[in-house]
Design a protein around this motif. Structure first.
Motif, PDB file in Angstrom:
ATOM      1  N   ALA A  32     125.939  95.602 -10.244  1.00 31.83           N
ATOM      2  CA  ALA A  32     127.197  95.037 -10.756  1.00 31.83           C
ATOM      3  C   ALA A  32     127.505  95.568 -12.151  1.00 31.83           C
ATOM      4  CB  ALA A  32     127.111  93.514 -10.769  1.00 31.83           C
ATOM      5  N   GLU A  33     126.471  95.862 -12.925  1.00 30.56           N
ATOM      6  CA  GLU A  33     126.653  96.349 -14.290  1.00 30.56           C
ATOM      7  C   GLU A  33     126.791  97.860 -14.377  1.00 30.56           C
ATOM      8  OE1 GLU A  33     124.220  92.697 -16.526  1.00 30.56           O
ATOM      9  OE2 GLU A  33     123.272  94.680 -16.304  1.00 30.56           O
ATOM     10  N   GLY A  34     126.804  98.540 -13.221  1.00 27.87           N
ATOM     11  CA  GLY A  34     126.999  99.984 -13.213  1.00 27.87           C
ATOM     12  C   GLY A  34     125.763 100.778 -13.569  1.00 27.87           C
ATOM     13  N   ARG A  35     124.591 100.170 -13.425  1.00 28.03           N
ATOM     14  CA  ARG A  35     123.348 100.847 -13.790  1.00 28.03           C
ATOM     15  C   ARG A  35     122.630 101.411 -12.567  1.00 28.03           C
ATOM     16  NH1 ARG A  35     119.726  97.508 -15.366  1.00 28.03           N
ATOM     17  NH2 ARG A  35     120.750  95.483 -15.116  1.00 28.03           N
ATOM     18  N   THR A  36     123.394 101.887 -11.592  1.00 27.78           N
ATOM     19  CA  THR A  36     122.802 102.444 -10.384  1.00 27.78           C
ATOM     20  C   THR A  36     123.537 103.714  -9.973  1.00 27.78           C
ATOM     21  OG1 THR A  36     124.265 101.164  -8.928  1.00 27.78           O
ATOM     22  CG2 THR A  36     122.157 100.151  -9.530  1.00 27.78           C
ATOM     23  N   SER A  37     122.873 104.483  -9.134  1.00 34.60           N
ATOM     24  CA  SER A  37     123.487 105.655  -8.501  1.00 34.60           C
ATOM     25  C   SER A  37     123.353 105.469  -7.001  1.00 34.60           C
ATOM     26  CB  SER A  37     122.779 106.942  -8.943  1.00 34.60           C
ATOM     27  OG  SER A  37     123.317 108.065  -8.263  1.00 34.60           O
ATOM     28  N   VAL A  38     124.490 105.344  -6.326  1.00 34.89           N
ATOM     29  CA  VAL A  38     124.480 105.050  -4.888  1.00 34.89           C
ATOM     30  C   VAL A  38     125.509 105.939  -4.187  1.00 34.89           C
ATOM     31  CG1 VAL A  38     124.736 103.274  -3.120  1.00 34.89           C
ATOM     32  CG2 VAL A  38     123.860 102.658  -5.379  1.00 34.89           C
ATOM     33  N   PRO A  39     125.073 107.014  -3.533  1.00 40.41           N
ATOM     34  CA  PRO A  39     126.025 107.843  -2.781  1.00 40.41           C
ATOM     35  C   PRO A  39     126.501 107.112  -1.538  1.00 40.41           C
ATOM     36  CG  PRO A  39     123.790 108.595  -2.388  1.00 40.41           C
ATOM     37  CD  PRO A  39     123.696 107.529  -3.448  1.00 40.41           C
ATOM     38  N   PRO A  40     127.631 107.520  -0.976  1.00 32.49           N
ATOM     39  CA  PRO A  40     128.119 106.876   0.247  1.00 32.49           C
ATOM     40  C   PRO A  40     127.074 106.969   1.361  1.00 32.49           C
ATOM     41  CG  PRO A  40     129.811 108.282  -0.689  1.00 32.49           C
ATOM     42  CD  PRO A  40     128.556 108.571  -1.446  1.00 32.49           C
ATOM     43  N   PRO A  41     126.882 105.904   2.131  1.00 28.48           N
ATOM     44  CA  PRO A  41     125.906 105.959   3.230  1.00 28.48           C
ATOM     45  C   PRO A  41     126.389 106.842   4.364  1.00 28.48           C
ATOM     46  CG  PRO A  41     127.081 103.866   3.250  1.00 28.48           C
ATOM     47  CD  PRO A  41     127.510 104.576   2.002  1.00 28.48           C
ATOM     48  N   LEU A  42     125.431 107.377   5.097  1.00 26.54           N
ATOM     49  CA  LEU A  42     125.724 108.164   6.297  1.00 26.54           C
ATOM     50  C   LEU A  42     125.589 107.228   7.494  1.00 26.54           C
ATOM     51  CD1 LEU A  42     124.272 111.651   7.196  1.00 26.54           C
ATOM     52  CD2 LEU A  42     124.053 109.761   8.811  1.00 26.54           C
ATOM     53  N   HIS A  43     126.582 107.282   8.396  1.00 28.73           N
ATOM     54  CA  HIS A  43     126.551 106.431   9.586  1.00 28.73           C
ATOM     55  C   HIS A  43     126.633 107.296  10.840  1.00 28.73           C
ATOM     56  CE1 HIS A  43     127.272 102.961   7.076  1.00 28.73           C
ATOM     57  NE2 HIS A  43     128.404 103.464   6.639  1.00 28.73           N
TER      58      HIS A  43
END
Length: 313
Positions: A32-43
């Motif tokens: 929530a605080e923007g302290r992550t790196s999360v690419p779009p998931p593959l489905h």
């Protein structure tokens, strides 16, 4: 160097429920605080086998590791004597890029992450005096959501609704064995509970928005692909507070996105779930609150790293 491989049994022995809950709470707040790196998931979908596959990656800023996870759900497997869910997690050093370990968990960490996120946000957003829980679905996740929420608050009665009466009765027996008062319920009765958690792979809404009563909280955890849908858009229109675990993901393939496209709520009407876990939620007594959780790779990364630390020490 041989890559360490840890199986489900080893992970179950090393990791406690409290560690999972604390790790997932911290990771949701970090996200929530923007302290992550999360690419779009593959489905990927396999309609002939009633199955799907998700590949998710994530990293929390400053963490020693990142992860890449494969999770599958093949919903006809029980007929074959196989579990519906499977998967594994690769833990990689964020400093050298070297593979640290493979967690051959059979989807266990995904199940725990999902259960922890659902229990945490339901507990945070529901009325303090809410005691009646309804679960839509009769599988592993329905059981986990009920038992893990019971770790956080008192649950008076669990209402179980599923398409199969036999499976609903079986889940009630499992919950009874864990000290919970549970019984099967029709969809209208279940939707009227204080707290409702939907845990299905449904492609159309599993409850009627008009059956949800004022003051209730609803959490949906099953809509993790574009073709899935558990909660009706009309319920988002009634909600006074909407939480999402990841705004972009939920807008793309969550129930929140279905509601936005239907014109039932605004594109920016949601609040980050992690923000609501920082302290008591300000919710009017009669408000309907709602959470849409699609699963965030950073949570998988945090939990896999925490599990590996326990396994190596």
């Amino acid at each position: 160097m041989t890559l360490p491989v840890f199986d489900q049994t080893a992970i179950e022995k090393a990791v406690t429920t409290r560690l999972v809950l604390d790790t997932v709470r911290d990771a949701l707040i970090a996200h929530a605080e923007g302290r992550t790196s999360v690419p779009p998931p593959l489905h990927m979908a396999f309609p002939e086998a009633d199955g799907d596959c998700h590949v998710k990656a994530g990293w929390i800023t400053g963490a020693a590791d990142f992860t890449v996870k494969i999770a599958t759900g093949f919903y006809g497997n029980p007929v074959l004597g196989l579990p519906s869910n499977h998967g594994l997690v690769c833990v990689v050093s964020a400093r050298t890029g070297q593979m640290r370990a493979l967690l051959d968990d059979g989807g266990l960490l995904t199940a725990w992450r999902t259960a922890a996120a659902g229990a945490l946000i339901t507990h945070a957003m529901a009325r303090p005096d809410a005691t009646t829980l309804a679960v839509f679905g009769t599988g592993e996740q329905a059981r986990l959501q009920a038992t893990w929420l019971a770790e956080l608050r008192t649950i008076g009665t669990v209402l179980v609704h599923g398409r199969s009466p036999h499976k609903a009765n079986a889940l009630c027996e499992q919950l009874h064995a864990r000290g919970l008062d549970a019984r099967p319920a029709a969809p209208q009765e279940a939707a009227a509970a204080d707290m409702v958690i939907t845990t299905t792979p449904a492609t159309s809404p599993v409850l009627d928005a008009t059956h949800v009563r004022e003051g209730a909280h609803v959490t949906g955890i099953g809509t993790d692909m574009p073709h899935k849908n558990e909660l009706p858009p009309a319920l988002f229109h009634r909600a006074r507070l909407i939480a999402t675990d990841d705004h972009t993901q939920c807008l793309d393939h969550g129930d929140f996105g279905h509601a936005v496209r239907a014109g039932a709520t605004g594109q920016h009407s949601d609040t980050a779930a992690g923000d609501l876990l920082k302290g008591p939620v300000d919710r009017p007594e009669a408000a309907i609150t709602l959470a849409d959780l699609t699963g965030v790779g950073a949570l998988d990364a945090a939990l896999a790293s925490a599990a590996l630390d326990q396994l190596l020490h």
